[in-house]
Design an enzyme around this catalytic site. Structure first.
Site, PDB file in Angstrom:
ATOM      1  N   GLU A  93       0.830  -1.204   0.000  1.00 42.66           N
ATOM      2  CA  GLU A  93       0.000   0.000   0.000  1.00 42.66           C
ATOM      3  C   GLU A  93       0.868   1.260   0.000  1.00 42.66           C
ATOM      4  OE1 GLU A  93      -3.905  -1.686   2.315  1.00 42.66           O
ATOM      5  OE2 GLU A  93      -2.390  -0.744   3.547  1.00 42.66           O
ATOM      6  N   CYS A 106       3.381   8.651   1.092  1.00 45.94           N
ATOM      7  CA  CYS A 106       3.973   7.703   2.042  1.00 45.94           C
ATOM      8  C   CYS A 106       4.146   6.385   1.294  1.00 45.94           C
ATOM      9  CB  CYS A 106       3.022   7.563   3.225  1.00 45.94           C
ATOM     10  SG  CYS A 106       3.520   6.299   4.396  1.00 45.94           S
ATOM     11  N   CYS A 113       6.975  -6.829   7.475  1.00 48.61           N
ATOM     12  CA  CYS A 113       8.128  -6.256   8.182  1.00 48.61           C
ATOM     13  C   CYS A 113       8.557  -7.224   9.269  1.00 48.61           C
ATOM     14  CB  CYS A 113       7.747  -4.913   8.809  1.00 48.61           C
ATOM     15  SG  CYS A 113       9.122  -4.134   9.678  1.00 48.61           S
ATOM     16  N   CYS A 117       7.265  -4.343  15.863  1.00 49.17           N
ATOM     17  CA  CYS A 117       6.759  -3.374  16.845  1.00 49.17           C
ATOM     18  C   CYS A 117       5.350  -3.816  17.255  1.00 49.17           C
ATOM     19  CB  CYS A 117       6.720  -1.966  16.250  1.00 49.17           C
ATOM     20  SG  CYS A 117       8.321  -1.419  15.650  1.00 49.17           S
ATOM     21  N   CYS A 120       2.062  -2.223  15.748  1.00 48.35           N
ATOM     22  CA  CYS A 120       2.006  -2.032  14.298  1.00 48.35           C
ATOM     23  C   CYS A 120       1.279  -3.168  13.591  1.00 48.35           C
ATOM     24  CB  CYS A 120       3.426  -1.895  13.769  1.00 48.35           C
ATOM     25  SG  CYS A 120       3.480  -1.846  11.992  1.00 48.35           S
ATOM     26  N   CYS A 342      -0.435   5.966  10.321  1.00 47.99           N
ATOM     27  CA  CYS A 342       0.818   5.296  10.670  1.00 47.99           C
ATOM     28  C   CYS A 342       0.593   3.945  11.328  1.00 47.99           C
ATOM     29  CB  CYS A 342       1.588   6.161  11.658  1.00 47.99           C
ATOM     30  SG  CYS A 342       2.346   7.534  10.855  1.00 47.99           S
TER      31      CYS A 342
END
Ligand code: SF4
Length: 358
Positions: A93, A106, A113, A117, A120, A342
């Site tokens: 995305e 962005c 990933c 975290c 996230c 975010c």
């Protein structure tokens, strides 16, 4: 269509490739102009490039590495989230964010990933793979074509804050920054590009020592005022200690006017208390003009274990930092109604993303 994609090449590589093909070097500039300035949609539109060369390009290179699956536009702030399908079927995305007087994109750098975290959404399936340079650059070109080429629609700012840890895909990210900032290619300003890292010490050091990595802005996801809280929400801190991170950030040769952004996602009851704000101020210490703090109230997603902080607590947190004369800004995240804020981007099952089809 072949496997070569010209957007994997920086300017020098493009020129060498053109020469290798036995074409005149100026063909590289012509091709670059059509791709990066005119942002055309196909080789057929490159009208001043000879028919033979166009035919060769069509048969031996791929024009775009991404296919638009769908997009959603926020009714609140006009930001647009794009879902792309890659050639291997994976999805990523990107988010276009119109702001007063400028437009930001962005972009993602990895499918998934590995950093993990806890707050996230992207990391839930782990890392699937790194994006190629062309897949990073194509997000910019495709979104620009989609929103339009008129000056007020121009993407001026790029933030590497989408899916993935950019510095874990070092070479492809570096080359994409070379392409974005090269006057002969995309020609964006270095000052308007931000790489956001979770704080991998050796990679940040490497980026600053690397003479071929164009100097752009750095943002670091700090998210905690002390080692204990950071370790709890960012397991990467077990090996990349907060104390060492701050030492490194204080020692980097940052250009004047390029303040380092400290990103701080505020999680209710975890890191948003007044005592946390005081600790954060002390952590930043005397060198406060080197940093800017971005406070990002957490955006909950389905099954998230954290909650969004109360607005009054967010404002209080900011006020405490101001008392220490620290530049602190609240980012009431854009695109909240479309999960584009975010930490909310995620590899999607294509049929679960059907709000508006292109
Ligand atoms: S916040 Fe960034 S670095 Fe951390 S898991 Fe998510 S995508 Fe990875």
């Amino acid at each position: 269509m072949g496997n070569i994609n010209l957007k994997n090449f920086n300017y020098k590589e493009l020129k060498n490739w053109v020469i290798e093909k036995g074409w005149k070097p100026f063909r590289a500039d012509q091709i670059a102009k059509w791709i990066y300035t005119k942002k055309v949609n196909s080789y057929d539109e490159m009208t001043d490039v000879s028919k033979d060369i166009r035919k060769y390009l069509k048969e031996n290179t791929e024009f775009s590495s991404l296919e638009l699956v769908s997009y959603e536009k926020s009714n609140i702030d006009g930001s647009i989230k794009f879902l792309w399908k890659l050639k291997d079927g994976n999805t990523i995305e990107s988010v276009f964010i119109p702001e007063n007087g400028h437009n930001t994109l962005c972009i993602s750098t990895q499918v998934g990933c590995a950093v993990g975290c806890k707050f996230c959404f992207t990391t839930k399936d782990g890392l699937i793979r790194n994006l190629t340079t062309a897949e990073i650059v194509d997000q910019y070109l495709q979104v620009q074509r989609f929103v339009g080429l008129e000056p007020k629609k121009r993407i001026s700012n790029i933030v590497y804050m989408g899916m993935g840890e950019p510095l874990a895909n070092y070479e492809n990210v570096k080359k994409s920054v070379q392409i974005f900032t090269d006057k002969k290619l995309a020609g964006l300003s270095n000052r308007k590009i931000t790489i956001s890292s979770s704080g991998i010490l050796h990679q940040i050091r490497k980026m600053y020592e690397d003479k071929e990595f164009p100097q752009v802005r750095l943002a670091v996801s700090l998210n905690a005022p002390d080692q204990k809280i950071r370790e709890e929400i960012m397991p990467i801190s077990q090996t990349n200690k907060l104390e060492d991170l701050m030492k490194l950030l204080n020692s980097l040769p940052v250009k004047p006017g390029y303040r380092i952004m400290l990103e701080y996602v505020l999680l209710k009851g975890i890191n948003d208390r007044p005592s946390d704000a005081h600790k954060l101020a002390r952590l930043i210490g005397k060198n406060k003009k080197r940093f800017k703090v971005n406070l990002i109230p957490f955006n909950p997603y389905p099954d998230s274990i954290y909650e969004r902080p109360d607005e009054k607590d967010v404002l209080k947190f900011q006020k405490i930092l101001w008392q220490y004369d620290i530049g602190a800004f609240i980012r009431w995240s854009k695109g909240q109604d479309i999960s584009a804020a975010c930490g909310q981007l995620r590899k999607k099952e294509i049929n679960s993303f059907v709000k508006i089809h292109s």
